[in-house]
Enzyme design. Structure first.
Site, short mmCIF file in Angstrom:
data_model
loop_
_atom_site.label_atom_id
_atom_site.label_comp_id
_atom_site.label_asym_id
_atom_site.label_seq_id
_atom_site.Cartn_x
_atom_site.Cartn_y
_atom_site.Cartn_z
N LYS A 115 12.02 -2.57 5.57
CA LYS A 115 10.90 -0.87 6.47
C LYS A 115 12.85 -0.07 7.06
CE LYS A 115 7.73 -3.88 8.34
NZ LYS A 115 6.22 -2.98 7.84
N LYS B 12 -3.20 -13.26 6.74
CA LYS B 12 -1.94 -13.93 6.70
C LYS B 12 -1.03 -13.18 8.33
CE LYS B 12 1.39 -11.30 5.85
NZ LYS B 12 2.27 -9.81 6.69
N GLU C 129 9.75 0.38 2.61
CA GLU C 129 8.15 0.51 3.46
C GLU C 129 9.66 1.75 4.36
OE1 GLU C 129 4.73 -1.84 5.14
OE2 GLU C 129 6.76 -3.35 5.29
N HIS D 204 -3.21 -9.61 1.40
CA HIS D 204 -4.12 -8.36 0.49
C HIS D 204 -3.44 -7.45 -0.78
CE1 HIS D 204 -0.65 -5.91 2.99
NE2 HIS D 204 -1.51 -4.47 2.39
N HIS E 164 3.31 -12.04 -0.11
CA HIS E 164 2.97 -10.62 -0.35
C HIS E 164 4.32 -10.69 -2.38
CE1 HIS E 164 0.44 -9.02 2.25
NE2 HIS E 164 1.62 -7.88 2.83
N ARG F 183 -13.09 -9.48 22.63
CA ARG F 183 -12.78 -9.85 23.78
C ARG F 183 -13.17 -9.24 24.92
NH1 ARG F 183 -7.47 -13.45 23.20
NH2 ARG F 183 -6.85 -11.32 22.03
N LYS G 29 -4.61 -5.85 -4.50
CA LYS G 29 -4.53 -4.13 -5.28
C LYS G 29 -4.54 -4.08 -6.77
CE LYS G 29 -1.10 -3.31 -1.79
NZ LYS G 29 -1.30 -2.48 -1.21
N ASP H 249 6.92 -11.94 6.69
CA ASP H 249 6.30 -10.38 7.02
C ASP H 249 5.34 -10.57 5.40
OD1 ASP H 249 4.75 -8.82 8.29
OD2 ASP H 249 6.03 -7.17 7.48
C1 BG6 Z 1 1.49 -6.53 5.67
C2 BG6 Z 1 2.25 -6.36 7.03
O1 BG6 Z 1 1.32 -7.46 5.56
O2 BG6 Z 1 1.75 -5.77 4.59
C3 BG6 Z 1 2.91 -5.07 6.86
O3 BG6 Z 1 2.10 -7.17 7.84
C4 BG6 Z 1 3.49 -4.16 5.96
O4 BG6 Z 1 4.14 -5.55 8.08
C5 BG6 Z 1 2.12 -4.04 5.35
O5 BG6 Z 1 3.80 -2.51 6.52
C6 BG6 Z 1 2.28 -3.62 4.06
O6 BG6 Z 1 1.29 -3.49 3.38
P1 BG6 Z 1 0.46 -1.75 1.91
O7 BG6 Z 1 -0.37 -2.81 1.48
O8 BG6 Z 1 1.29 -0.71 3.03
O9 BG6 Z 1 2.18 -2.23 0.98
#
Ligand code: BG6
Length: 528
Positions: free
Chosen positions: A378, A188, A256, A218, A280, A80, A222, A275
């Site tokens: 987190k 996502k 994290e 994602h 994941h 945008r 990995k 999340d």
């Molecule tokens: C994302 C989440 O999908 O994955 C984030 O939205 C998170 O909150 C991230 O920090 C973690 O990814 P990675 O690859 O750093 O473990």
């Protein structure tokens, strides 16, 4: 476990295995598996956003540098904000400089890559902007003597997904001709609960067939996650013990140290359950628990994962089978950080969970009665993702006295990040005339064995999508099965919002209740 020594003999054995591994990973054998997609165009919606800067453009550049992209790849950033091709290229160059894993920038590669990089300002809901995009793509394709091969990447907030895909799908932008392909990558979060995920699937299926839709997680890109299936199914020795007869329990940790960064508003409506857990963590669990597929092909692999997701249930024999937490202020990495409710975009009254521990059971023959403990949070002390498979104790303890008391169960740990390794812990006699027994480690480390950096997850996933391989993407029924498991949990919380949220200090391993939760089963979280 950190104190457990790796014996010199084990190191020597490792060195021998390493030498073999190096031979089998020689450049020749690697080259044979390199695949380059046919000429195509990638359109990134949300090109001004974080994902494009941090991940997508650096990943495409790295692929170009590795010689894995067609020479005339076109990338059009659609966003945008007003920008010119030139200013977009400058911005992306800075992004590559900062975030690419391959540094410094290789100038000839960048020059070639940048020539195919364009920007188009547009409104997601304005047909004229899509017509102009179509015109631009058609001209590029004509000049390159092709028709179609268009990849549309939705890197926008999810609210825009339906509008964008509707606009693409309803016009010739999404179906330029019969022999070129059109694919859509959907980031996502895919849906907000079961109902919204179903609605989004139904919407996408009005315009695209399932094999055109690539739902990205994602974690599946990995290297260490992809290796789970190789580890399990390219080896003989682990599979016979990979079941309820030998496994006591499985622990999956996605920890994290980061907080919610600048994504407070998004996180408020997501929480760790949407999340991380729904996608994941459940994907990791599905790869660990699935049966061997009949072949290594997208649908065969995904069929098996769906079966696992459908067999899972949250153990609610105690409470609701979960412990929710939210971080308060504390110290992480030596510096004071604010609590979750002090973060920008977060309500001071928020009851959103930033930590979750849950116990899942997989009701099938292989896993009957084996708990899968999953935790994610987190602002924990450090970033670590791992899967630990703890085996049962030997059926008869032959060693008596102090020696027997020291025996610990065998544990196989698949470290996903930041360590990339697989470690097996077993018991050994301590040398000497006494009977002391001590746990030792057998360790495989990716970096040491292969001596080459792993590509970023987005590199593999973008490349696979261009090649039409959806093995590492989630299918519609898979994403719905994950939501079907998670949605009732969210609904129970919604009906009792203040019910079970526990505060934990940032920089600690979550609320004490999470320790009590697993200890009530006579088990403990691994110290990480
Ligand atoms: C994302 C989440 O999908 O994955 C984030 O939205 C998170 O909150 C991230 O920090 C973690 O990814 P990675 O690859 O750093 O473990």
């Amino acid at each position: 476990m950190n104190n457990t020594p790796v014996s010199r003999k084990t190191q020597a054995a490792q060195a021998r295995v390493l030498a073999d591994a190096r031979v089998s990973a020689s450049p020749r054998s690697r080259d044979q598996s390199l695949r380059v997609p046919e000429s195509c165009s990638v359109v990134i919606f949300g090109a001004s956003g974080d994902l494009a800067h941090r991940k997508l453009i650096p990943a495409l550049y790295s692929l170009a540098r590795g010689g894995l992209l067609p020479a005339n790849l076109t990338v059009i950033g659609f966003g945008r904000k007003p920008k010119t091709d030139e200013s977009f290229r400058d911005e992306m160059r800075r992004a590559v400089h900062e975030f690419s894993r391959s540094k410094p920038i290789d100038e000839p590669t960048w020059e070639r890559f940048a020539q195919g990089l364009h920007y188009r300002q547009g409104d997601y809901d304005n047909q004229a902007d899509y017509d102009a995009l179509h015109q631009q793509l058609s001209e590029i394709e004509q000049a390159q003597g092709r028709c179609g091969n268009r990849l549309f990447y939705l890197a926008t907030p999810p609210e825009a997904y339906e509008t964008i895909t509707g606009r693409i799908g309803a016009t010739s932008l999404g179906k330029p001709c019969d022999n070129g392909w059109t694919r859509v990558i959907v980031e996502k979060p895919f849906g907000y609960d079961l109902e919204s995920a179903r609605a989004l699937n139904a919407h996408l299926h009005r315009f695209f067939t399932e094999d055109q839709i690539y739902r990205i997680d994602h974690y599946l890109g990995k290297e260490t996650v992809q290796n789970i299936l190789v580890f399990r199914f390219a080896n003989t020795i682990f599979e016979p013990i990979w079941n309820y007869q030998y496994v006591d329990h499985v622990q999956i940790t996605v920890a994290e140290d980061l907080g919610v960064e600048n994504r407070g508003a998004y996180y408020e409506s997501a929480g760790v359950i949407r999340d991380i857990i729904q996608n994941h963590a459940l994907q990791l669990l599905a790869l660990i628990a699935m049966e061997p597929p009949a072949e290594f092909a997208a649908d065969a692999v995904r069929n098996e994962k769906v079966k696992v997701l459908k067999a899972l249930r949250v153990d609610s024999s105690r409470g609701d089978g979960t412990v929710r937490g939210q971080y308060g202020p504390g110290k992480v990495g030596g510096r004071m950080v604010p609590g979750y409710t002090q973060e920008e975009g977060v309500s001071p009254e928020s009851t959103t969970e930033t930590y979750l521990a849950m116990k899942l059971l997989c009701d099938n023959w292989r896993w009957s009665g084996v708990p899968f403990y999953v935790r994610s949070g987190k602002r924990l002390p450090r970033r670590v993702t791992e899967i630990a498979i703890q085996f049962k104790m030997p059926p008869l303890l032959l060693f008596s006295g102090a020696a027997a008391q020291q025996i610990e169960p065998n544990t196989l740990v698949l470290s996903i990040q930041p360590d990339e390794s697989i470690t097996l812990k077993f018991e050994s006699k301590v040398p000497g005339t006494g009977d002391r027994i001590q746990p030792v480690l057998m360790n495989f480390d990716y970096g040491e064995s292969f001596e080459m950096p792993a590509p970023d997850a987005y590199e593999r996933l973008l490349l696979d999508c261009m090649l039409g391989d959806s093995t590492l993407f989630t299918r519609s029924d898979e994403v719905e099965a994950a939501w079907a498991l998670i949605t009732p949990v969210i609904e129970r919380w919604r009906d009792n919002p203040h019910g079970f949220i526990e505060l934990y200090r940032a920089g600690t391993w979550g609320p004490k209740q999470a320790d009590d939760f697993i200890e009530a089963d006579g088990r403990r979280w691994r110290a990480l």
